[in-house]
Structure formats: C-alpha cells, structure tokens
Design a protein around this motif. Sequence first.
Motif, PDB file in Angstrom:
ATOM      1  N   ILE A 238       9.902   6.224  34.261  1.00 44.29           N
ATOM      2  CA  ILE A 238       9.464   5.065  33.627  1.00 44.29           C
ATOM      3  C   ILE A 238      10.257   4.110  32.796  1.00 44.29           C
ATOM      4  O   ILE A 238      12.074   4.754  32.678  1.00 44.29           O
ATOM      5  N   LEU A 239      10.871   3.093  32.650  1.00 48.71           N
ATOM      6  CA  LEU A 239      11.504   2.044  32.984  1.00 48.71           C
ATOM      7  C   LEU A 239      11.546   1.113  31.750  1.00 48.71           C
ATOM      8  O   LEU A 239      10.787   0.921  31.794  1.00 48.71           O
ATOM      9  N   LEU A 240      12.314   1.353  30.974  1.00 53.99           N
ATOM     10  CA  LEU A 240      13.209   0.720  29.718  1.00 53.99           C
ATOM     11  C   LEU A 240      14.387   0.026  29.635  1.00 53.99           C
ATOM     12  O   LEU A 240      14.879   0.455  28.554  1.00 53.99           O
ATOM     13  N   THR A 241      15.094  -0.607  30.838  1.00 54.62           N
ATOM     14  CA  THR A 241      16.195  -1.033  31.039  1.00 54.62           C
ATOM     15  C   THR A 241      15.674  -2.859  30.450  1.00 54.62           C
ATOM     16  O   THR A 241      16.451  -3.209  29.753  1.00 54.62           O
ATOM     17  N   VAL A 242      15.268  -2.898  31.763  1.00 57.28           N
ATOM     18  CA  VAL A 242      15.213  -5.353  31.596  1.00 57.28           C
ATOM     19  C   VAL A 242      14.051  -5.193  29.172  1.00 57.28           C
ATOM     20  O   VAL A 242      12.816  -4.595  29.997  1.00 57.28           O
TER      21      VAL A 242
END
Length: 423
Positions: free
Chosen positions: A50-54
């Motif tokens: 789960i990508l919650l960076t950008v």
Amino acid sequence: MVLTDFSVNSGAVFTEAIGNDRLDLLTDYPFTRLANLLAPITPRANVSPILLTVGEPQHTPPAILEETLRATASGWNKYPPVGGTPEFRAAVGDWLTRRYDLPAGLLHADSSVLPLSGTREALFMLALLAVPTQKAGRQPAVLMPNPFYAPYEGAAVMAGAEPVFLSATRETGFLPDLDALTPELLERTALFYLCTPANPQGAAATPAYLAKAIGLARQYGFVLAVDECYAEIWLDAPPVGALQVAAGLHKTNGPHADGKPWANLLVFHSLSKRSSAAGLRSGFVAGDPALIGRFSRLRSYGCAGMPLPVLAASTALWRDEAHVEDNRVAYRAKFAAAEAELGGRYGYYRPAGGFFLWLEVGNGEEAAKRLWAEGAVRVLPGAYLSRNNPGEPNPGDAFIRVALVQDADTVAQACASIVRILG
C-alpha cells in the motif's frame, strides 16, 4: 562538486571541477532518500503493498479531461504561448473571483494570471525572479515553513540565498510564527514561501494571519508566494485565500500606495489535487501584475508553454465544480476511515485541508522501516520534509506523513496496519 579526470596524449592527468557547487548543499530529494532507506527491506511476501507516500490522487480524472484533449488534438503540432490562451486566463480569473468572492473586475486575468506546467517548476523558478544578488547589503534570505515542500529549499539554495526554516509545530498552529520574525531577518528577506493548507500538516491560515504576512511583504519589500495547491481538498469549510484577504485589505484601507491590490503577492494553484490530474501538469500563478509580467519574461527563456490541448482541457476543468465536490466527498470518507482506525493515537487530528495525516510515532525513519517490513505500508518519514535549526528539535523527526490517496477501504486497511505494527 563533480570531479572529472581528463587524460592527454602526454600521459599527464589533470582534474577539473565542473558544475554548480550549490547543488551539493542539498540532500537527495525526499523520495530518493526513502527509496534508499527501504531498498534493503523486503516486505512480507503475503502482503500487497500500500503506497501512501507521494501526494498523487488515485481518483479517476473527470471525463471532460479526456474528451477535451481528443477534441483539441489538432493543437499538438503547434508551439504554445507562454502566456496561455485568453480562454484559459478568463476561466482562471472567473474561478478565482467566484471561489474567493473577489469584487467584480478587481482581478484582470490577462495581466494577473500565468499558466504553469504544474506548480513545482514555477515555485522553484520563482527564486530566480525574486532573489537579488544582495538584500540590505547582505545575502538574501528565503523564508519557508519547517516542515516544507522540498522545491522551496532547492530554489533558495540554487538562487544563492540562505534558506531560513521557520518551525511550524503544534505549538505554532502548524504555521510559522510571524511574530517571531526579527526586523533584521525581514530586511534581507527576498521571498517567503507559505503553504496553506499546509503540506504536510493540513493547517489553514486565518485571514488575520494572511493579512499580517501580506503587510510584512509590503513593509519589507519581499515577494510573498502562497502555495494554495491543497485549497480545494477541505473537510468542513473552504480555506480562505491570500487574494481574498488582499482584496479585503484593498477595500478596507483604500488602494495600496501604488494602487495595486495584489502588490508583492503571488498565489499558486494546480489541477493535480483539485481534479486528480497530476499527469496533466497544469496549474497557474496569479497576483501582482508587475511580478507576473517579469515571471512571463523569465519563463520565456527557460520553460515550454503549456500545450494547446492541455490549455483547453484545463480551461474546461477550471469551469467545472461538480467533479471537485465529488473528490471532497471521497476524501471525507477516507478521513472518516482513518479516524475510525486510529482513534486518538499518534496525535491524530482532523486537518483543515489537504489529504495528509501527520502522525507522531516517536522516530519517523524507524516507523517507516517497520511499516514497510511488517505490513508493506509505505509512508514518508517526517524528517525528510524538515531541517534542523540550532537549539531546536527537528520538527519532523518524530513524525510520518501518510498520503490518503488510495480508496477508503485501502486507507482503513493501512491505518489498521499502522496501529497493529506500531502499537
């Protein structure tokens, strides 16, 4: 500084330094630092990342974007003008007037609006416009909140200014303390970057705060650049804007000394967040006509204009509000999902705007590594968005930034993992 060896026929070797050594004063970009931090770590194989960076919204862009690009495809073979089209400028001017309740006719779009291929490049290039060789006989200063959007620092350093990091903590309402700025610092200030709603904390400046910032810019002769790229992602009430406050000052106090309500002021907006169209690379800067004119001249040398189909699609998007309200409904659902999972943990609060969580976890880097290793949840350490000031704790060290760009169910899953892993 990059060093290159040159060999000549005689066999002699000499080394010559090439490049701009100011670049060496900058750290790697935050997402490069994150990639290096997490590269040695392999998440559990049975967990989907789960990508919650950008801050890259995953909502489907409105249909009018693709429809307009197709309808205006004949424009791809033409060089676009730096100043955009009259239709684009009019759409932006009308939107600003509606959104910020400006008096009819006060904002002249043809002289006060300039299209941008996204706001990052323009926020960076602004320092080339605003920073002189010296200010008050000393090295110019560029002020910015701390934490901050990385291009602010890059712009200051590459323009030869001193970046001054103004702590924006819970104690200051997550905005810089304007009352703490000394006359000595303000006299050599060339540019002040202010983000509202703030990235990453989501705090929105009040009318009184913005009025004070505008007053300082005019009193001490610097450019106030208000980054309002998150202004359309709000939960309870639309954040006030800098043009709105400047118009009120103009009405209350009469014309500024030079007769310009936008003197010393520039605001930046983008379709990346408002319309979930990050790949369109479309935004604008508006404000002081004298600064806009000089900015246009500078950009003529260093930037390509926005392509005509993109200008047309952007015009259509600025004239449509239905998709923006749909976005806000989706973000409200995400914050509700996050709040249900986090409760009051990690200093959770409901921000005024934007789509980030700014969570206090003790050590942001260690938390980011654990979340990636144990839960395949990718977040950004707060320290990558902040700097140390002498005698002060780094305001980002203890935090992680979580971008709520996925759907509500995925956000809930990620927040549940944060609680499970960090405790």
